[in-house]
Design an enzyme around this catalytic site. Structure first.
Site, PDB file in Angstrom:
ATOM      1  N   SER A 149      42.563  35.711  42.663  1.00 30.58           N
ATOM      2  CA  SER A 149      40.675  36.167  42.609  1.00 30.58           C
ATOM      3  C   SER A 149      41.201  37.466  42.177  1.00 30.58           C
ATOM      4  O   SER A 149      41.734  38.029  40.811  1.00 30.58           O
ATOM      5  CB  SER A 149      40.340  37.257  43.579  1.00 30.58           C
ATOM      6  OG  SER A 149      40.474  37.814  44.383  1.00 30.58           O
ATOM      7  N   GLY A 151      40.868  37.758  38.543  1.00 30.51           N
ATOM      8  CA  GLY A 151      41.725  37.087  36.814  1.00 30.51           C
ATOM      9  C   GLY A 151      42.325  37.985  38.032  1.00 30.51           C
ATOM     10  O   GLY A 151      43.663  37.562  36.796  1.00 30.51           O
ATOM     11  N   GLU A 257      31.257  27.592  37.944  1.00 31.97           N
ATOM     12  CA  GLU A 257      31.500  27.812  36.250  1.00 31.97           C
ATOM     13  C   GLU A 257      32.334  26.756  35.118  1.00 31.97           C
ATOM     14  O   GLU A 257      32.358  25.812  35.853  1.00 31.97           O
ATOM     15  CB  GLU A 257      32.901  28.917  36.808  1.00 31.97           C
ATOM     16  CG  GLU A 257      32.571  29.340  37.310  1.00 31.97           C
ATOM     17  CD  GLU A 257      33.797  30.895  36.951  1.00 31.97           C
ATOM     18  OE1 GLU A 257      34.336  31.297  36.021  1.00 31.97           O
ATOM     19  OE2 GLU A 257      34.463  31.244  38.639  1.00 31.97           O
ATOM     20  N   GLU A 270      36.039  25.960  37.450  1.00 40.00           N
ATOM     21  CA  GLU A 270      36.199  26.354  38.422  1.00 40.00           C
ATOM     22  C   GLU A 270      34.353  26.478  40.324  1.00 40.00           C
ATOM     23  O   GLU A 270      34.050  25.946  39.506  1.00 40.00           O
ATOM     24  CB  GLU A 270      36.311  27.934  38.555  1.00 40.00           C
ATOM     25  CG  GLU A 270      38.317  28.150  38.419  1.00 40.00           C
ATOM     26  CD  GLU A 270      38.709  29.371  38.665  1.00 40.00           C
ATOM     27  OE1 GLU A 270      39.902  28.908  37.811  1.00 40.00           O
ATOM     28  OE2 GLU A 270      38.261  30.283  38.699  1.00 40.00           O
ATOM     29  N   ASP A 277      30.844  37.062  41.787  1.00 41.91           N
ATOM     30  CA  ASP A 277      30.313  37.995  41.612  1.00 41.91           C
ATOM     31  C   ASP A 277      29.105  38.637  40.267  1.00 41.91           C
ATOM     32  O   ASP A 277      28.691  39.004  39.887  1.00 41.91           O
ATOM     33  CB  ASP A 277      31.696  38.678  40.786  1.00 41.91           C
ATOM     34  CG  ASP A 277      32.658  37.806  40.075  1.00 41.91           C
ATOM     35  OD1 ASP A 277      31.625  36.572  39.786  1.00 41.91           O
ATOM     36  OD2 ASP A 277      34.038  38.139  39.647  1.00 41.91           O
ATOM     37  N   THR A 278      29.495  37.199  39.717  1.00 39.66           N
ATOM     38  CA  THR A 278      28.196  37.270  38.161  1.00 39.66           C
ATOM     39  C   THR A 278      27.232  37.246  38.826  1.00 39.66           C
ATOM     40  O   THR A 278      26.252  37.712  38.106  1.00 39.66           O
ATOM     41  CB  THR A 278      28.814  36.139  37.503  1.00 39.66           C
ATOM     42  OG1 THR A 278      28.483  35.043  37.671  1.00 39.66           O
ATOM     43  CG2 THR A 278      29.769  36.299  36.571  1.00 39.66           C
ATOM     44  N   ARG A 356      36.534  47.375  40.489  1.00 42.14           N
ATOM     45  CA  ARG A 356      35.021  47.285  40.627  1.00 42.14           C
ATOM     46  C   ARG A 356      34.850  48.340  41.362  1.00 42.14           C
ATOM     47  O   ARG A 356      34.918  47.822  42.979  1.00 42.14           O
ATOM     48  CB  ARG A 356      34.003  45.965  40.297  1.00 42.14           C
ATOM     49  CG  ARG A 356      33.775  44.714  39.669  1.00 42.14           C
ATOM     50  CD  ARG A 356      33.204  44.206  39.611  1.00 42.14           C
ATOM     51  NE  ARG A 356      33.769  43.105  40.595  1.00 42.14           N
ATOM     52  CZ  ARG A 356      33.972  41.928  40.500  1.00 42.14           C
ATOM     53  NH1 ARG A 356      34.451  41.690  39.828  1.00 42.14           N
ATOM     54  NH2 ARG A 356      34.314  41.216  42.134  1.00 42.14           N
TER      55      ARG A 356
END
Length: 387
Positions: A149, A151, A257, A270, A277-278, A356
């Site tokens: 997750s 990246g 995505e 994906e 999150d976006t 984050r």
């Protein structure tokens, strides 16, 4: 009132709990560490490794939930089929979670079974297999763990010299106990979008306005809505999203995505069977319901008549520059208090470099300048210091 067992209690889970609580439901938030963001707003919490199937069984048996809502990848997902057999509803479904938590399963479903256009890809369980796959695909190529997750473990391989690092980094970034990598063709795309897709128990599939995003190291840094996309490309993305979510079954929100290429059209990339999150940009009031409110309504079986775009929006994350086991502190929050802007501090109890820790969201009228709004969100986020 429904009892919801939330598996994963980060910032996305926190917003989902708030949405569910506003609708009058009881939530048990679970994670591998105490004080996780969603635990701070839930009715009860459990701290354990969700990769421990026996521990997961014990928590389910103790709480007897009506719904299980997975929010992270590191779960003993095969146990979810057992819970469904016991009459507990898994969101969106045990099938969906098992497929999407593993890039191998979802990619084979999309490309081989459903015929969606994707990048060419191979799998590797050894370094030699990685080298062979990279030679067949060519350089540059992208190497990722099958389960990860944000990246983690993902790298862009520009030449054969990068392969040793990609193999090591990919395995180190793998979540769970699956140690296998996927090697993908590098798509020369013009942009990438997230298409938040809502499937309902008794209603049509709905789509939010497309969300554009910027990633660094495979991790989201900013997002904006609506992203510019040609009408024919949007229609194709919606067709693909509807097809794959129908095959996976279940009700809830999905972050689907896509890569967009002016020359070659739309590529499926994906899919996540949960808030994305976006999609935190929807906290800016860009639509009549945020992605978290949509997810709560869909999983609880509440009809969603429509999704309306109300404003444009932009988000920018706040990252930690330090690693510390102490409770983080923040400076500069008051500087984000400008018109049509808001801030969310996630409440994570510890920091690591690049973690984050919060997000700034901004909105504007539908005819406003989206690039200027993106600059505003990034400027405001830059004022906040984690120390």
């Amino acid at each position: 009132m429904k009892k919801i067992l939330l598996l994963g209690s980060g910032e996305l889970g926190k917003e989902f709990v708030i949405a569910a609580k506003r609708l009058g439901h009881y939530v048990v938030a679970c994670d591998s560490y105490a004080g996780a963001p969603a635990m701070q707003v839930a009715d009860a919490c459990e701290v354990f490794s969700m990769l421990d199937g026996d521990a997961l069984d014990a928590v389910v048996s103790r709480h007897q939930p009506d719904l299980i809502v997975p929010e992270i990848e590191a779960i003993r997902t095969e146990r979810l089929y057992d819970y469904e057999a016991q009459g507990i509803r898994v969101v969106p479904s045990a099938r969906a979670v098992n497929y999407t938590m593993n890039r191998k399963a979802i990619r084979d479903l999309a490309a081989k079974e459903l015929g969606l256009k994707t990048a060419r890809y191979f799998y590797a369980k050894s370094y030699d297999e990685l080298c062979q796959a990279a030679e067949q695909i060519g350089f540059p190529c992208v190497v990722k763990p099958l389960m990860s997750s944000s990246g983690k473990g993902q790298s862009l391989v520009r030449s054969a010299e990068d392969l040793p690092h990609a193999w090591k980094y990919g395995n180190e970034g793998s979540r769970g106990d699956i140690h296998e990598l996927i090697i993908e063709e590098f798509i020369h795309f013009d942009s990438e979008i997230t298409l938040l897709t809502v499937t309902q128990q008794n209603g049509p599939t709905l789509f939010c306005a497309p969300i554009g995003h910027v990633q660094k190291g495979g991790d989201y840094r900013e997002s904006f809505q609506p992203a510019h996309i040609a009408p024919e490309h949007l229609a194709e993305a919606q067709r693909m999203a509807a097809k794959v979510t129908e095959a996976l079954t279940g009700a809830g929100i999905w972050g689907v995505e896509f890569f967009l290429s002016h020359e070659n059209g739309v590529y499926f990339s994906e899919l996540s069977p949960r808030p994305h999150d976006t999609g935190m940009v929807t906290l800016a009031g860009t639509q009549n319901f945020s992605e978290f409110e949509l997810h709560a309504r869909a999983v609880l079986g509440m009809p969603i008549p429509c999704i309306k775009s109300l404003r444009i929006g932009a988000s920018a994350v706040i990252l930690s520059p330090i690693a510390s086991t102490e409770q983080p502190r923040y400076r500069g929050i008051e500087q984000t208090c400008e018109e049509d802007a808001d801030i969310r501090i996630f409440g994570k109890p510890t920091t690591r470099v690049g973690r984050r820790m919060g997000v700034v969201v901004c909105n504007g009228p539908l005819d406003a300048d989206l690039d200027a709004l993106r600059d505003k969100a990034k400027r405001l986020a830059s004022y906040v210091e984690v120390y």
